[in-house]
Design an enzyme around this catalytic site. Structure first.
Site, PDB file in Angstrom:
ATOM      1  N   CYS A   4     -26.622  10.612 -18.239  1.00 28.10           N
ATOM      2  CA  CYS A   4     -27.013  11.915 -18.773  1.00 28.10           C
ATOM      3  C   CYS A   4     -26.597  12.080 -20.228  1.00 28.10           C
ATOM      4  O   CYS A   4     -27.189  12.866 -20.962  1.00 28.10           O
ATOM      5  CB  CYS A   4     -26.420  13.039 -17.935  1.00 28.10           C
ATOM      6  SG  CYS A   4     -24.604  13.060 -17.897  1.00 28.10           S
ATOM      7  N   HIS A  23     -17.272  -1.189 -29.242  1.00 25.86           N
ATOM      8  CA  HIS A  23     -17.987  -0.010 -28.730  1.00 25.86           C
ATOM      9  C   HIS A  23     -18.100  -0.056 -27.212  1.00 25.86           C
ATOM     10  O   HIS A  23     -17.848   0.951 -26.536  1.00 25.86           O
ATOM     11  CB  HIS A  23     -19.380   0.069 -29.360  1.00 25.86           C
ATOM     12  CG  HIS A  23     -20.201   1.209 -28.836  1.00 25.86           C
ATOM     13  ND1 HIS A  23     -19.992   2.513 -29.217  1.00 25.86           N
ATOM     14  CD2 HIS A  23     -21.212   1.234 -27.920  1.00 25.86           C
ATOM     15  CE1 HIS A  23     -20.838   3.303 -28.582  1.00 25.86           C
ATOM     16  NE2 HIS A  23     -21.592   2.556 -27.795  1.00 25.86           N
TER      17      HIS A  23
END
Length: 429
Positions: A50, A97
Site C-alpha cells: 500500500c 535501500h
C-alpha cells in the site's frame, strides 16, 4: 553485475499515483514474463504494497530508462507522469535501500514489522516465476539476515505503531467509547487481522468481516465473536456499522458513494468512521465528500505515525549502523566471490601451460633426448610462459606511471626488499 532499484513510495507520491502503479496478484505472472525481456535484466524482483512499489533488477548494464518506460507502459501511464515521483538506487545504494526497507526504516511507521514479511513474499514470488538468480537470491537472503539483527539488537520494534494501530487511534477521535460501536472490516489479510486485534483491545465487541471467500471471513470474525460475510453482502449490513476499515487486493473499489449514501439515510446520518488502507483504494474517494463520513487513507495517518518516529530515533540510529555494516559485509562477499572466479581462471591458465610443457618434454624423451636436458627445458619453458604475460603488463604499467603495480607484485609474491644497488623488479623482468 549492476544492481538497480526503481520505485515509488509514500514519501514521493500520493495514494492517487501509488494505486496506479500497484501490481495486483492477478497480473504478477504477466509482469515477470515481460519485465526482464523489456529491460534486458537477467534477474528481477517486484515489491508492491500500500505504501510502495519497487522493482529490483540485476544485469550487466544500467537499465533505469527502460525500466521506467516498461513500468509506465504496463500500467497505461505516460513515463513523464512518473519521472518526478520515482527514485532510483544503484549498486551499493540499492543494497542499502533494500536493507532499510526490510528493517522498517523506510516505512511510514518507523520499524513496522509487516514490511519484512512482504519483502519475503516478494522474494518467494520472484523465485516462483524463476526471475531470480544467484545475485538477487544472495542479496535477499543477506537482507533478511540484517533485518533480523536490527529486530533483535535494537529497540526499533518495541511497542510498534502500525498502520492498523494508527487507524484505530484515529477512530478514538470520533468515538470516545468504542464498546458501543460496530465495526466492518473488509478483507481478511494480515493488516485486517491486526486491525481486529487493536479494535478489540480498544473495546469494540461487535464485528463484521467481509471477504471474497466466506471461510476466511468467518475464521477471522470468530476470533472476536463476530460474523463473516462475503463482499456482495456489504450493502445489506452497511447501515448497522459505525467503523469501516478496508484493506484488500482488489483492483477496483469495493464500496461506492451510492451505497454509503443509502446507508446514511437509514442511519439518520449518524457518523461513519472509515479508513481505506488499500492501494489501489477500496473505497471510492467521493465517499469522503459526504456529510457525516470521516474517510481517511494511509496518507492521512501521518500525525499518529510521526509521533512514533520521534520516539524511535535512537533505535533508528543504531539500526542504521547495523545496516551500514550489513552493506559492507555483502560487498565484501561479492568481492570474495569475484576473487574466487578470477583465481579459477588463473589456475586453469597455469595448468594449461603446465600440460603443454609437460607434453613437449614427453615428446622429447620419446625421441631420445637426454632426461636431464628435457627436464631443464621443461622448467625453463614453463617459467618463461608463466612470467611472460605478467612481465609485459608490469613494464607497460610502469611506463604509464602506475608504479603501484610493482608494489603489488612484491606483495603478491612476498618478494624481499632489494638492495639499492640491485636492479629494480621491472629491470629483472
Amino acid at each position: 553485475m549492476a544492481l538497480l532499484t526503481l520505485g515509488i513510495n509514500h514519501r514521493t507520491a500520493p495514494v492517487e499515483i501509488r494505486e496506479r502503479v500497484a501490481f495486483t496478484p492477478e497480473r504478477m505472472a504477466e509482469a515477470f514474463s515481460e519485465l526482464r525481456v523489456a529491460t534486458g535484466a537477467s534477474e528481477a524482483g517486484i515489491l508492491s504494497t500500500c505504501n510502495r512499489t519497487e522493482l529490483y533488477l540485476a544485469g550487466d548494464d544500467d537499465c533505469a530508462p527502460s525500466v521506467l518506460r516498461w513500468l509506465a507502459g504496463f500500467h497505461d501511464l505516460d513515463a513523464a507522469d512518473l519521472e518526478n515521483v520515482i527514485y532510483v538506487h544503484r549498486d551499493s545504494d540499492a543494497v542499502r535501500h533494500m536493507m532499510r526497507v526490510a528493517a522498517g526504516l523506510d516505512s511510514m511507521v518507523l520499524g513496522e514489522p509487516q514490511i519484512l514479511g512482504q519483502l519475503k513474499d516478494a522474494y518467494a514470488l520472484a523465485r516462483e516465476h524463476n526471475a531470480t538468480g544467484s545475485f538477487l537470491s544472495r542479496l535477499f537472503e543477506h537482507t533478511f539476515s540484517v533485518a533480523k539483527r536490527v529486530r533483535t539488537e535494537t529497540a526499533i520494534g518495541e511497542n510498534p505503531v502500525s498502520v492498523a494501530y494508527a487507524s484505530v487511534s484515529m477512530a478514538h477521535q470520533i468515538f470516545s467509547d468504542m464498546s458501543r460501536n460496530k465495526a466492518l472490516l473488509i478483507g481478511a489479510g494480515k493488516t485486517i487481522e491486526l486491525v481486529s486485534r487493536h479494535l478489540a483491545d480498544a473495546g469494540v465487541r461487535d464485528f463484521l468481516v467481509a471477504n471474497r471467500t466466506l471461510e476466511r471471513a468467518q475464521a477471522l470474525a470468530e476470533l472476536h465473536g463476530g460474523k463473516g460475510i462475503v463482499l456482495s453482502e456489504i450493502p445489506d449490513h452497511l447501515a448497522d456499522v459505525d467503523i469501516v476499515i478496508s484493506s484488500t487486493a482488489s483492483p477496483l473499489p469495493i464500496l461506492g458513494k451510492g451505497a454509503v449514501e443509502r446507508a446514511l439515510k437509514k442511519r439518520k446520518h449518524r457518523p461513519y468512521f472509515m479508513v481505506d488502507i488499500a492501494v489501489p483504494r477500496d473505497i471510492e474517494p467521493e465517499v469522503g465528500a459526504l456529510a457525516d463520513v470521516y474517510l481517511y487513507t494511509v496518507d492521512d495517518l501521518r500525525q499518529v505515525i510521526e509521533e512514533n518516529v520521534r520516539s524511535r530515533e535512537g533505535a533508528a540510529r543504531e539500526a542504521e549502523n547495523l545496516i551500514a555494516s550489513g552493506v559492507q559485509d555483502f560487498l565484501d562477499q561479492l568481492r570474495a566471490l569475484d576473487a574466487v572466479s578470477t583465481l579459477k581462471v588463473f589456475r586453469s591458465r597455469a595448468e594449461s601451460l603446465r600440460d603443454e610443457e609437460t607434453e613437449k618434454a614427453l615428446r622429447a624423451l620419446r625421441n631420445g633426448t637426454d632426461p636431464e636436458t628435457a627436464l631443464r627445458s621443461l622448467a625453463r619453458g614453463l617459467t618463461n610462459k608463466l612470467l611472460h604475460q605478467p612481465s609485459t603488463q608490469v613494464r607497460k604499467a610502469m611506463a604509464e606511471g602506475r608504479t603501484e603495480v610493482a608494489d603489488f607484485l612484491r606483495e603478491l609474491y612476498q618478494l624481499e626488499a632489494l638492495d639499492a644497488d640491485e636492479p629494480t623488479t621491472t629491470e629483472k623482468l
